[in-house]
Design a protein around this motif. Sequence first.
Motif, PDB file in Angstrom:
ATOM      1  N   GLN A 710       0.736  -1.264   0.055  1.00 30.28           N
ATOM      2  CA  GLN A 710       0.020   0.158  -0.090  1.00 30.28           C
ATOM      3  C   GLN A 710       0.741   1.114  -0.025  1.00 30.28           C
ATOM      4  O   GLN A 710       1.993   1.285   0.610  1.00 30.28           O
ATOM      5  CB  GLN A 710      -1.006  -0.014   1.258  1.00 30.28           C
ATOM      6  N   PRO A 711       0.264   2.347  -0.505  1.00 32.48           N
ATOM      7  CA  PRO A 711       1.236   3.418  -0.724  1.00 32.48           C
ATOM      8  C   PRO A 711       1.260   4.225   0.408  1.00 32.48           C
ATOM      9  O   PRO A 711       0.130   4.542   1.224  1.00 32.48           O
ATOM     10  CB  PRO A 711       0.758   4.533  -1.999  1.00 32.48           C
ATOM     11  N   ASN A 713       1.229   8.009   1.102  1.00 30.35           N
ATOM     12  CA  ASN A 713       1.000   9.264   0.420  1.00 30.35           C
ATOM     13  C   ASN A 713       1.128  10.417   1.597  1.00 30.35           C
ATOM     14  O   ASN A 713       0.664  10.595   2.595  1.00 30.35           O
ATOM     15  CB  ASN A 713      -0.407   9.352   0.017  1.00 30.35           C
ATOM     16  N   SER A 716       3.026  17.594   0.268  1.00 36.91           N
ATOM     17  CA  SER A 716       4.269  18.289  -0.376  1.00 36.91           C
ATOM     18  C   SER A 716       5.141  19.069   0.694  1.00 36.91           C
ATOM     19  O   SER A 716       6.477  18.957   0.401  1.00 36.91           O
ATOM     20  CB  SER A 716       3.814  19.482  -1.327  1.00 36.91           C
ATOM     21  N   HIS A 769       7.614   9.902  -6.838  1.00 34.65           N
ATOM     22  CA  HIS A 769       7.267   8.650  -6.400  1.00 34.65           C
ATOM     23  C   HIS A 769       8.713   7.575  -6.205  1.00 34.65           C
ATOM     24  O   HIS A 769       9.475   7.539  -6.907  1.00 34.65           O
ATOM     25  CB  HIS A 769       6.591   7.913  -7.656  1.00 34.65           C
ATOM     26  N   VAL A 792       6.084   5.202  -1.785  1.00 30.33           N
ATOM     27  CA  VAL A 792       6.120   6.306  -1.113  1.00 30.33           C
ATOM     28  C   VAL A 792       5.862   7.561  -2.067  1.00 30.33           C
ATOM     29  O   VAL A 792       6.736   7.772  -2.954  1.00 30.33           O
ATOM     30  CB  VAL A 792       7.321   6.655  -0.294  1.00 30.33           C
ATOM     31  N   ASN A 793       4.837   8.116  -1.866  1.00 35.09           N
ATOM     32  CA  ASN A 793       4.392   9.171  -2.857  1.00 35.09           C
ATOM     33  C   ASN A 793       4.435  10.648  -2.235  1.00 35.09           C
ATOM     34  O   ASN A 793       3.574  10.953  -1.169  1.00 35.09           O
ATOM     35  CB  ASN A 793       3.184   9.151  -3.386  1.00 35.09           C
ATOM     36  N   GLU A 795       3.592  14.406  -2.579  1.00 36.03           N
ATOM     37  CA  GLU A 795       2.821  15.283  -3.402  1.00 36.03           C
ATOM     38  C   GLU A 795       3.608  16.493  -4.017  1.00 36.03           C
ATOM     39  O   GLU A 795       4.418  17.107  -3.210  1.00 36.03           O
ATOM     40  CB  GLU A 795       1.719  15.604  -2.719  1.00 36.03           C
TER      41      GLU A 795
END
Length: 1008
Positions: A710-711, A713, A716, A769, A792-793, A795
């Motif tokens: 699972q990511p 998120n 920023s 990403h 791991v994202n 923003e």
Amino acid sequence: MLYISCFLQKKGLFLLYIYIGITVFFAGMTSLNAADTWADWRPVYIQTVDISNGNQNLNSNISAIAKDKQGIFWFGTAGSGLIRYDGQHADILRYSSSYNLSLPDNVIHSLAALPDGGLLIGTDVAGVVRFNPMDNNFYPYPATGKQYLGSRIYAIVPDRQGGYWIGSDIGLSHIDSDLKHTRQFFVFCQDNGTCSSQTRAILQEKDGSLLLGTDKGLVRYSPDNQKFTYIHFKTSAQNNIEGIRALYRDSKGYLWIGTASSGVFYITLDGKLHQPESLKQDSPFIRYHSVNSFVETFSGALWIGTRGGGLLSLDRKSGKISFIHQNEAAPENLDTDSIRAFYREENGNIWIAAGDNIAFYNHENDHIFTFNNSGISSKSLADRNVYSILVGRYKQIWLGLGNGQIDYFDKKQGFIRHLRSKGMASGEGVHSLVELGDGSILAASKGLSLINPRNLEVSPYSVPDLPENLIVTNLLYKNNILYIGTPEGLYIYDIKNKKTEHLTHTNSDSNSLANNRILDLAFHDNILAIATAKGLSFYIPKNKKFYNIFHRNDNINTIPNDYIAALRSAGKILWVGIRGGLLKKQGNTLSVVPMPESELFCETIQSLINDTKNRLWIVGSSTIAAINPKTQKIDQINRHSDSDKMIYYRDSAAIGADGEILLGGSNGLTVIPADFHPDIIPQPKAGLAITSVKFNGNELPYGKIPKEGQPLNLPSHAKNLLIRFSLLDYGFSRQIHYSYRLLGQDSEWLNLPAGSVPFVIYSHLPAGHFTFALRATIPGIKQPILETHFPVNVEYRWYEYRFVKIALIIILVLFLYDLISNQIRKLRLMITNKTLELQETNLRLKELANTDELTGLLNRRAFTEMFEKNCAQFSKTKDQFSVFILDIDFFKKINDNEGHLAGDAVIQYIAQKITENIRQQDFAARYGGEEFVIMLPNADMETTCQVASRIGNAISEKPVPYQGREIPVTVSIGVAVMKENDDANSLLERADERLYMAKNQGRNRVSS
């Protein structure tokens, strides 16, 4: 008659020996066929779990245990709030007066895990509280109207429809599966608000009925008629059971009932109530203590948790009860006698709320266990230190212990006999044991002791010429010869002839014993190998000669060092253990065995032994490894439990009757089963998990922590990221090393230091990403046992999107074009202005370069250049000009008397008078320290003398003012006019001559 009597006596003794031998032999055969002859001897390992958080100790009267769906444990405390524990990290959640949705009560009696990862929490004064993992907030259930569940919640038990039964100070209530609607089922309270009883325990039966343990007795709820009835036992001497604290249905169907002060009862399948004598209120096991909980182990034992009486283990087959309680001499057991709750995992491991801490029982325990003198039963050693082990010819086990003590094992009969050496030997550890030809046992400590195997009597054993107080370290028996290793050399005793030979090291004899300190003995190819503290000796009994092998600094092909600690002969190979390494002698070749990178081989090898599968076991000071005979692969054994408590002693190893490996050390006897495979890597029963995430100091709610794949998120502005992780197999028996990598940021895998708390911090993460990867490895194993990945994202900020970047680039280009155009115009104007400024600056610099700094007149270089130019023009134009040199009279005295600053003031004053009295076209310069030169274009001698006189008079008429006083000054002047044959040097020389004439004539005058 005497002869017949002696014969019968000897014959009877012989028959007795045969009888004992046959008995022990068949006992040994029985042991070989037994599934686990050590089953009754295995101690119960219960380890205290460290749930401290940094410098803050969170162990505070643990009262309840639950495990959420991710595998994280939650511990409720009686005053310190709620603890979340992942095996490596601990977080504590408490009441906060500044936050409305914090835990409303720090006293917790019960916990239940919810399917969404949250919890139902039974508090002491705030009723039932729900913990929501999606926001980490606590939501109390309404405490008014029909939904009231009580203030003090003792039990929360799931039903079979997704709801929960609640046992409290008012009775029994229910929370529906929607976790919103509540109902009161059975209330003990009167209209005036007083409550006559409390529901302490709830047990839901297979048929849907409920059993309630209350203060007034046992209550049954029938779903068919929806009625509650007290259960009375008319056929029993005990009509009713009051003060019920715990209910438990075991695997046989028996119902166990724990009470506040009346002991333990159980109800059989026929409905009859029983109470064994050992579990009555006044028994030495119960002693009126409250019985809080029950749990059944995988081995079938029933554990009974008491508040103050420790943990009781009931063997239901035999009815025997054993204590597992506080014992400072046994740190592997409980360190408290107050047991509040149990939690058994599906794999059989048990968590124990043990008073002020949490304890953990691993039922597998890596199949390796340690047997010592824990004092919890009659099956314990006389001393914790096991210095030597002997497995006799009939597979009986003898242990040499500290303080001259010797233990004899009879595993089948289930007892130990404690023996003790006499005399000086009683104060020394028993370092070696050997079995003689007649079956008697010889023990080495201070001197030798003989054990009679028939009556187990211990008596001193005399060897001629062997000092009684000499510490004996090694014994070896072969062909009626006893080889005795000591710190003072080797004694060889012929038992039949009663003769002793003492062999020692002699400095002058290279063929003598390598060193007097003997560490081990072994026969190999009918040659006695002797391990010493300084070299390896081989003794040939036939010719009674030694040959030795030493380390040589000038030869790298020799043995690495001379400390030879252990020997083992196995077939054609002699294994040699040294400090930090292993040697292999085969034939005439002695070679170093390549070792993997491991902490084992930084230690001295204490013992070497071959098991029944021809594996060579290598025992270091605190670690163990085994060599596979087929692959020659070395597998290290890392015990997660009690490995830091054991120091293995030198030459204390043996193979038991069932092929098990027996190792002696500082914490007792370690037993490794014969079927244990060190090369088989156990697979964890749970995976690697991220257990906590913080960014910019803000913690992500537990329910939003990503699972594998699972990511994660992040916004920023996530400049700082902290990720905690752990292997959620709490019973995993091997040591785990963690490594991590953020793909896209880290160029390689990063290893966490061994034993450190696993977490990682990233700062100033860019948008994009990434993939966060985790690995778990076992020391000595190259391949990871587990690896997992989490996307791991981070923003993008609004200005980091592509179309925004393109628009910004266009705007930037137009702006730059306009800016550059303006800048070009400004640059051109600036260049013009700078050119003018540069010209002016050059003029100023030229003036500065030509000017004397103190007086402002021309300096010598500038005057010389101008003077020479005029002299050169004179030859062409014949334009007349003159020059005079002025020198201050007695200037040195002025400096000496008035100081150099006063001298500078005089020079400046004279320069001023010169400037005031020359013509505009004349040139004046400071030519030296107190010397000036003046050039007068188009001036004859008369005019020049007039100017010179005017200057001299102006100077002499008025003293120089300086700091409130006056300094009288006069000057001498020499004048010269340019002639036909003059050049610059001749003209100045003539003026200088006139100057000296003026000086010689009395100074303060002009000479021409």
